[in-house]
Scaffold this motif. Structure first.
Motif, PDB file in Angstrom:
ATOM      1  N   UNK A  86      17.940  52.276  32.865  1.00 44.95           N
ATOM      2  CA  UNK A  86      19.058  52.238  34.727  1.00 44.95           C
ATOM      3  C   UNK A  86      19.242  53.669  34.308  1.00 44.95           C
ATOM      4  N   UNK A  87      19.355  55.028  35.056  1.00 41.37           N
ATOM      5  CA  UNK A  87      20.015  55.796  34.766  1.00 41.37           C
ATOM      6  C   UNK A  87      21.402  56.159  35.655  1.00 41.37           C
ATOM      7  N   UNK A  88      22.020  55.917  35.336  1.00 45.14           N
ATOM      8  CA  UNK A  88      23.518  55.307  36.287  1.00 45.14           C
ATOM      9  C   UNK A  88      24.335  57.319  36.308  1.00 45.14           C
ATOM     10  N   UNK A  89      23.938  56.575  37.352  1.00 44.65           N
ATOM     11  CA  UNK A  89      24.923  58.285  38.085  1.00 44.65           C
ATOM     12  C   UNK A  89      25.644  58.460  39.506  1.00 44.65           C
ATOM     13  N   UNK A 115      16.711  55.884  40.257  1.00 41.75           N
ATOM     14  CA  UNK A 115      18.285  56.678  39.680  1.00 41.75           C
ATOM     15  C   UNK A 115      19.674  56.413  40.554  1.00 41.75           C
ATOM     16  N   UNK A 116      20.353  56.192  39.739  1.00 39.39           N
ATOM     17  CA  UNK A 116      21.716  55.837  40.428  1.00 39.39           C
ATOM     18  C   UNK A 116      21.736  54.289  40.965  1.00 39.39           C
ATOM     19  N   UNK A 117      20.558  54.059  41.645  1.00 36.98           N
ATOM     20  CA  UNK A 117      20.997  52.941  42.008  1.00 36.98           C
ATOM     21  C   UNK A 117      20.126  51.339  41.522  1.00 36.98           C
ATOM     22  N   UNK A 118      20.733  50.590  41.479  1.00 38.72           N
ATOM     23  CA  UNK A 118      20.532  49.230  41.041  1.00 38.72           C
ATOM     24  C   UNK A 118      19.678  48.525  42.414  1.00 38.72           C
ATOM     25  N   UNK A 119      18.591  47.377  42.294  1.00 43.79           N
ATOM     26  CA  UNK A 119      18.341  46.601  42.893  1.00 43.79           C
ATOM     27  C   UNK A 119      19.105  45.284  42.834  1.00 43.79           C
ATOM     28  N   UNK A 120      19.243  44.053  42.837  1.00 46.67           N
ATOM     29  CA  UNK A 120      20.025  43.586  43.105  1.00 46.67           C
ATOM     30  C   UNK A 120      19.111  41.355  43.066  1.00 46.67           C
ATOM     31  N   UNK A 162      22.560  48.705  44.822  1.00 45.36           N
ATOM     32  CA  UNK A 162      23.657  48.562  44.759  1.00 45.36           C
ATOM     33  C   UNK A 162      24.324  50.075  43.977  1.00 45.36           C
ATOM     34  N   UNK A 163      25.267  51.210  44.191  1.00 43.75           N
ATOM     35  CA  UNK A 163      25.132  52.404  42.763  1.00 43.75           C
ATOM     36  C   UNK A 163      27.041  51.433  41.747  1.00 43.75           C
ATOM     37  N   UNK A 164      26.663  51.147  40.732  1.00 46.90           N
ATOM     38  CA  UNK A 164      28.231  50.038  40.093  1.00 46.90           C
ATOM     39  C   UNK A 164      28.878  50.781  40.015  1.00 46.90           C
ATOM     40  N   UNK A 165      28.856  52.478  39.326  1.00 48.49           N
ATOM     41  CA  UNK A 165      29.790  53.273  39.151  1.00 48.49           C
ATOM     42  C   UNK A 165      30.283  53.731  40.232  1.00 48.49           C
ATOM     43  N   UNK A 166      29.584  53.822  41.957  1.00 50.01           N
ATOM     44  CA  UNK A 166      30.290  54.275  42.522  1.00 50.01           C
ATOM     45  C   UNK A 166      31.138  53.206  43.668  1.00 50.01           C
ATOM     46  N   UNK A 167      31.133  51.816  42.745  1.00 51.31           N
ATOM     47  CA  UNK A 167      31.899  50.206  43.595  1.00 51.31           C
ATOM     48  C   UNK A 167      31.204  50.073  45.050  1.00 51.31           C
TER      49      UNK A 167
END
Length: 417
Positions: free
Chosen positions: A409-412, A119-124, A156-161
């Protein structure tokens, strides 16, 4: 198209040089409680767009406030040939629209590939060797560092940058490991022989756990509702695959793997060809997807794609969905052959049509080389009274001759790296 709220705030910031400042827009006169009540009605995607419009919105739409909004569920695509470019393609099932998520404004790496999410986090996986290396002496052999540039796992959090790098790993983990993301920032990397775990609240280091499995784990998933990892293992012979389900609690990754089996299940693992696991809705179910064999013969062709569902509370399997025949024929190449007046493709006749399966949390997408520019989508029926909802997703961006993969991916703003 900008939202009406954003337009109202932007109108008060437009002024030409030398002219008197315009009167503040009516929205600026709202009491803070009333303004927050209005902004709470925005969807997360619109709220993020409104944030840079004016100082009023930037202050009101803080990270703490945005965390109150419902998350934005997306299908995030992994391009078959990642080339960077600073953005990723995502599909919004609620609106039926494709989006571009930019990364270049906060992620200082040109080449990256998404592998997992929580939730809210993306791994790259990111290539950390961005600076050119000095010229080296000629050599008859290619160095491993040139063939496989060093990679690091970033969250990362792509919405928060925002982003940060996790502790470094060896290059073999990036090439052969499967990344799973769990609650509280827990990350697992699984290979054939061992697993690594990382927890931000722990020692801050990767912990290694040997895998006591009979073969390489296939399509491992993390079921959040059961706080456990599930995977398929091939316990058959070199001539015939025989799949078995294994699980391991997150609390006992060392020595906790055990087969999951019941006598009443019978031949549930024998009816599917190339089965794959995905998490069901809410992390309380396990989905197993594969081609439905027309018989138990080794080279038996598949008649369609079948989705089986394991309820982790009752430990009972049921049929969750079955791809409609007209849709499955498109993956075999029959639709394309019929439109061109050609004979049935050899692969279709032999039943060797590979369908890529990906998704999570009760949503499954299907891709194939014979289905160009679109995906098949299935959504789980929570009540179990129907076979789920099937549909086509058109307009896959940047499609070439490769086949996409992806995940949910649940963005938030509920978590910030």
């Amino acid at each position: 198209m900008a939202s009406p709220v954003a337009a109202a705030a932007a109108s008060s910031d437009d002024s030409s040089p030398g002219s008197p400042p315009p009167a503040p827009a009516p929205i600026h006169h709202l009491p803070p409680d009333a303004l927050h009540n209005v902004l709470l009605r925005l969807e997360l995607r619109d709220a993020v767009v409104c944030r840079p419009v004016s100082r009023l919105f930037h202050d009101a739409l803080s990270a703490q406030f945005l965390a109150l909004l419902p998350s934005l569920r997306l299908l995030l695509l992994r391009h078959p040939r990642p080339e960077g470019g600073g953005c990723l393609h995502a599909f919004d099932p609620a609106r039926g629209h494709w989006l571009r998520l930019p990364f270049a404004h906060f992620l200082p790496y040109q080449s990256f590939s998404p592998v997992a999410s929580s939730p809210s986090l993306l791994y790259l996986w990111v290539e950390t060797s961005t600076s050119p290396s000095p010229p080296s002496l000629p050599s008859t052999s290619t160095s491993s560092s040139t063939a496989h540039p060093p990679k690091s796992l970033a969250v990362c959090n792509p919405f928060a940058g925002t982003y940060r790098l996790l502790p470094p790993l060896g290059s073999a983990w990036a090439r052969h490991g499967t990344v799973l993301a769990g609650p509280g920032g827990t990350v697992l990397v699984l290979t054939e022989l061992a697993a690594l775990s990382y927890t931000p609240s722990g020692s801050g280091k990767w912990m290694k756990h040997p895998l006591s499995l009979p073969s390489k784990p296939r399509s491992p998933i993390l079921a959040s509702g059961a706080a456990a990892v599930f995977a398929l293992c091939d316990v058959g012979t070199p001539w015939r695959s025989q799949w078995k389900l294994f699980s391991c609690p997150l609390a006992t990754l060392t020595g906790g793997w055990a087969p999951v089996e019941r006598a009443v299940w019978g031949d549930v693992f024998e009816i599917l060809k190339r089965p794959r696991l995905l998490a069901g809705a809410g992390g309380r179910r396990v989905l197993m997807i594969g081609g439905l064999r027309s018989s138990f013969a080794i080279d038996a062709p598949c008649s369609t794609v079948l989705i089986l569902r394991l309820d982790l509370a009752t430990m009972e399997w049921d049929e969750a969905g079955r791809m409609p025949p007209n849709m499955y024929r498109c993956f075999t190449g029959l639709c394309e052959a019929a439109s061109q007046g050609n004979a049935m493709p050899t692969a279709a006749a032999g039943g060797n049509n590979k369908v890529k399966v990906f998704g999570g949390d009760g949503k499954v997408w299907f891709a194939g080389k014979r289905v160009r520019g679109k995906l098949a989508m299935w959504e789980e029926d929570e009540t179990g009274t129907s076979g789920g909802k099937w549909d086509w997703v058109d307009g896959v961006p940047g499609y070439s001759d490769g086949v996409y993969r992806g995940f949910v991916f649940d963005g938030g703003f509920t978590a910030i790296p």
